[in-house]
Design a protein around this motif. Sequence first.
Motif, PDB file in Angstrom:
ATOM      1  N   ALA A  38       0.714  -1.553  -0.266  1.00 44.76           N
ATOM      2  CA  ALA A  38       0.019   0.096   0.005  1.00 44.76           C
ATOM      3  C   ALA A  38       0.573   1.133  -0.018  1.00 44.76           C
ATOM      4  O   ALA A  38       0.244   1.879  -0.637  1.00 44.76           O
ATOM      5  CB  ALA A  38      -0.790   0.033   1.438  1.00 44.76           C
ATOM      6  N   ASN A  39       1.555   0.864   1.034  1.00 43.15           N
ATOM      7  CA  ASN A  39       2.806   2.364   0.362  1.00 43.15           C
ATOM      8  C   ASN A  39       3.297   3.053  -0.683  1.00 43.15           C
ATOM      9  O   ASN A  39       3.855   3.757  -1.223  1.00 43.15           O
ATOM     10  CB  ASN A  39       3.357   2.669   1.771  1.00 43.15           C
ATOM     11  CG  ASN A  39       3.221   2.932   3.414  1.00 43.15           C
ATOM     12  OD1 ASN A  39       2.502   3.754   2.733  1.00 43.15           O
ATOM     13  ND2 ASN A  39       3.391   1.890   4.498  1.00 43.15           N
ATOM     14  N   GLU A  40       4.601   1.408  -1.412  1.00 37.98           N
ATOM     15  CA  GLU A  40       4.509   1.824  -2.250  1.00 37.98           C
ATOM     16  C   GLU A  40       3.795   1.991  -3.470  1.00 37.98           C
ATOM     17  O   GLU A  40       3.911   2.770  -4.233  1.00 37.98           O
ATOM     18  CB  GLU A  40       5.079   0.197  -2.837  1.00 37.98           C
ATOM     19  CG  GLU A  40       5.304   0.259  -4.338  1.00 37.98           C
ATOM     20  CD  GLU A  40       5.132   0.148  -5.631  1.00 37.98           C
ATOM     21  OE1 GLU A  40       5.554  -0.178  -6.711  1.00 37.98           O
ATOM     22  OE2 GLU A  40       3.772   0.584  -5.213  1.00 37.98           O
ATOM     23  N   ALA A  41       2.418   2.424  -3.134  1.00 37.30           N
ATOM     24  CA  ALA A  41       1.725   2.514  -4.161  1.00 37.30           C
ATOM     25  C   ALA A  41       1.430   3.586  -4.489  1.00 37.30           C
ATOM     26  O   ALA A  41       1.347   4.785  -5.274  1.00 37.30           O
ATOM     27  CB  ALA A  41       0.397   1.737  -4.216  1.00 37.30           C
ATOM     28  N   LYS A  42       1.198   4.292  -2.836  1.00 34.12           N
ATOM     29  CA  LYS A  42       1.413   6.221  -2.460  1.00 34.12           C
ATOM     30  C   LYS A  42       2.421   6.192  -3.106  1.00 34.12           C
ATOM     31  O   LYS A  42       2.419   7.612  -2.556  1.00 34.12           O
ATOM     32  CB  LYS A  42       0.451   5.856  -0.556  1.00 34.12           C
ATOM     33  CG  LYS A  42      -0.449   5.014  -0.246  1.00 34.12           C
ATOM     34  CD  LYS A  42      -0.761   5.341   0.449  1.00 34.12           C
ATOM     35  CE  LYS A  42      -1.129   6.927   1.109  1.00 34.12           C
ATOM     36  NZ  LYS A  42      -1.589   7.010   2.502  1.00 34.12           N
ATOM     37  N   GLY A  43       3.564   6.123  -2.531  1.00 32.58           N
ATOM     38  CA  GLY A  43       4.387   7.054  -2.714  1.00 32.58           C
ATOM     39  C   GLY A  43       5.068   7.432  -1.900  1.00 32.58           C
ATOM     40  O   GLY A  43       5.530   8.435  -1.484  1.00 32.58           O
ATOM     41  N   PHE A  78       6.705   1.489 -13.166  1.00 33.49           N
ATOM     42  CA  PHE A  78       7.779   1.159 -13.555  1.00 33.49           C
ATOM     43  C   PHE A  78       8.671   2.610 -12.025  1.00 33.49           C
ATOM     44  O   PHE A  78       9.084   2.421 -10.895  1.00 33.49           O
ATOM     45  CB  PHE A  78       8.527   1.178 -14.197  1.00 33.49           C
ATOM     46  CG  PHE A  78       8.786   0.164 -15.107  1.00 33.49           C
ATOM     47  CD1 PHE A  78       9.976  -0.599 -13.897  1.00 33.49           C
ATOM     48  CD2 PHE A  78       8.619  -0.349 -15.592  1.00 33.49           C
ATOM     49  CE1 PHE A  78      10.424  -1.926 -14.337  1.00 33.49           C
ATOM     50  CE2 PHE A  78       8.880  -1.651 -16.816  1.00 33.49           C
ATOM     51  CZ  PHE A  78      10.388  -2.207 -16.313  1.00 33.49           C
ATOM     52  N   PRO A  79       8.152   3.913 -12.494  1.00 31.78           N
ATOM     53  CA  PRO A  79       8.521   4.960 -11.223  1.00 31.78           C
ATOM     54  C   PRO A  79       8.804   4.233 -10.138  1.00 31.78           C
ATOM     55  O   PRO A  79       9.365   5.004  -8.965  1.00 31.78           O
ATOM     56  CB  PRO A  79       7.804   5.619 -11.541  1.00 31.78           C
ATOM     57  CG  PRO A  79       7.838   6.505 -13.248  1.00 31.78           C
ATOM     58  CD  PRO A  79       7.451   4.524 -13.013  1.00 31.78           C
ATOM     59  N   ARG A  80       7.183   4.166  -9.097  1.00 35.96           N
ATOM     60  CA  ARG A  80       7.219   3.719  -7.927  1.00 35.96           C
ATOM     61  C   ARG A  80       7.905   2.412  -7.429  1.00 35.96           C
ATOM     62  O   ARG A  80       8.501   2.753  -6.508  1.00 35.96           O
ATOM     63  CB  ARG A  80       5.435   3.658  -8.220  1.00 35.96           C
ATOM     64  CG  ARG A  80       4.478   4.716  -7.947  1.00 35.96           C
ATOM     65  CD  ARG A  80       4.086   4.545  -6.758  1.00 35.96           C
ATOM     66  NE  ARG A  80       2.518   6.078  -6.950  1.00 35.96           N
ATOM     67  CZ  ARG A  80       3.075   7.147  -6.402  1.00 35.96           C
ATOM     68  NH1 ARG A  80       4.162   8.170  -6.075  1.00 35.96           N
ATOM     69  NH2 ARG A  80       2.323   8.182  -6.843  1.00 35.96           N
ATOM     70  N   SER A  81       7.655   1.948  -8.267  1.00 30.43           N
ATOM     71  CA  SER A  81       8.509   0.477  -8.373  1.00 30.43           C
ATOM     72  C   SER A  81      10.226   0.774  -8.067  1.00 30.43           C
ATOM     73  O   SER A  81      11.136  -0.235  -7.561  1.00 30.43           O
ATOM     74  CB  SER A  81       8.062  -0.831  -9.381  1.00 30.43           C
ATOM     75  OG  SER A  81       8.783  -1.708  -9.218  1.00 30.43           O
ATOM     76  N   LEU A  82      10.499   1.645  -8.680  1.00 31.08           N
ATOM     77  CA  LEU A  82      11.711   1.460  -8.893  1.00 31.08           C
ATOM     78  C   LEU A  82      12.152   2.580  -7.293  1.00 31.08           C
ATOM     79  O   LEU A  82      13.348   1.933  -6.874  1.00 31.08           O
ATOM     80  CB  LEU A  82      12.439   2.202 -10.100  1.00 31.08           C
ATOM     81  CG  LEU A  82      12.347   1.488 -11.035  1.00 31.08           C
ATOM     82  CD1 LEU A  82      12.882   2.276 -12.261  1.00 31.08           C
ATOM     83  CD2 LEU A  82      13.655   0.631 -11.127  1.00 31.08           C
ATOM     84  N   ASN A  83      11.418   3.748  -7.265  1.00 29.20           N
ATOM     85  CA  ASN A  83      11.558   3.918  -6.260  1.00 29.20           C
ATOM     86  C   ASN A  83      11.385   3.716  -5.135  1.00 29.20           C
ATOM     87  O   ASN A  83      12.415   3.269  -3.848  1.00 29.20           O
ATOM     88  CB  ASN A  83      10.657   5.295  -5.717  1.00 29.20           C
ATOM     89  CG  ASN A  83      11.214   6.380  -7.087  1.00 29.20           C
ATOM     90  OD1 ASN A  83      12.241   6.449  -7.909  1.00 29.20           O
ATOM     91  ND2 ASN A  83       9.913   7.345  -7.271  1.00 29.20           N
ATOM     92  N   ALA A  84      10.727   2.326  -4.655  1.00 27.63           N
ATOM     93  CA  ALA A  84      10.855   1.083  -3.835  1.00 27.63           C
ATOM     94  C   ALA A  84      11.974   0.437  -3.657  1.00 27.63           C
ATOM     95  O   ALA A  84      12.742   0.587  -2.303  1.00 27.63           O
ATOM     96  CB  ALA A  84       9.727   0.463  -3.997  1.00 27.63           C
TER      97      ALA A  84
END
Length: 366
Positions: A38-43, A78-84
């Motif tokens: 959930a926090n990955e999805a929220k960024g 990809f942006p959120r996934s890579l940041n995570a």
Amino acid sequence: MFKKFTFVFFALLVEMGLLAQKKMELTNKQKALVVIAANEAKGDINKLKKALFDGFETGLTISEAKEALSQLYAYTGFPRSLNALGALQQVIKERTEAGLTTEEGREADPLPANYDALKRGTEVQTQLVGGNTFTYEFAPQTDYYLKAHLFGDIFARNNLSFAEREIVTVSAIAALSGCEPQLKAHVSGARNMGVSDEQLRSIPEVLRSNVGETEAVRCEQALASVFGYACQAVLTVDFSIWPKGEPNPYSQYFSGKSYLAAMGGDKAGLFNVTFEPGCRNNWHTHHGQVQVLICVAGRGWYQEWGKEAIEMTPGTVIAVPAEVKHWHGAARNSWFQHLTYHTQVKEGASNEWLEPVTDDMYNKLK
């Protein structure tokens, strides 16, 4: 002797029942995956790092965390996934420097040389949707990506189970505004992938305690829709972002309670209108001017006379043509906020308020 045996047997049954019930609940690792997804999805990187740290303390492995965050690129981008994944690296580094042990976990088994991702992915997707082969004919290339890559390549990696992958997916989509249809589909899919109803019902409380009320309610509403029971949970909005304002001076033209906040002062002509769940304004027409509506929070509806209603979620922008009869308001189970202003204003422009939207018409909207 008989009584003693009966008592022991009964106690054993109770114990077995409690154990079975316990098995149906989310494990600590699965709860960690809920919060991480959930926090990955929220960024929200800060909360994500805490969720990762806490997850490692409860037995989550680096391999499992990495797998969950990598899978989510297919759902959150990809942006959120890579940041995570970058945040994951930082957490591992910080734990190492602090002298804390973080279990590596096992890598996924290699796929056989003759592995057919499209064939296997089609089988996995068929299981997910409940036994019926699904083909997205409108966009064949997307259908291929779903089958061959998401369900063929990613789901084939066995360092997370199908059930865990769906727990991750449901939790992430619950944190995404405007994705309710996909959330409902994955709640159904999770059941087909081995997630118990008890485990699914546990997800909202984990979200409520560790992520946010909005995400929890969104998940509760999806569960209620799929399971077929009434849901009393209501989506709220954060009034610290968009002010609620004062009771609407035009309340006589509204069914339910609404509020009005001038943005930048009355002369700016920009207002934030807040609708309580179920509130909507009467049918009305703008003469000699175009009204612009911008949804900023919650979920609501806009409808023109003789046309289907349009769902409004954050980011929805509607320009209401002059002389068009219409209404707008909140969904039954959500607060709703939109900004409004008028443009292309001609001399003598005015608003004409008409009859209320009937309960029968409004209650047909989902």
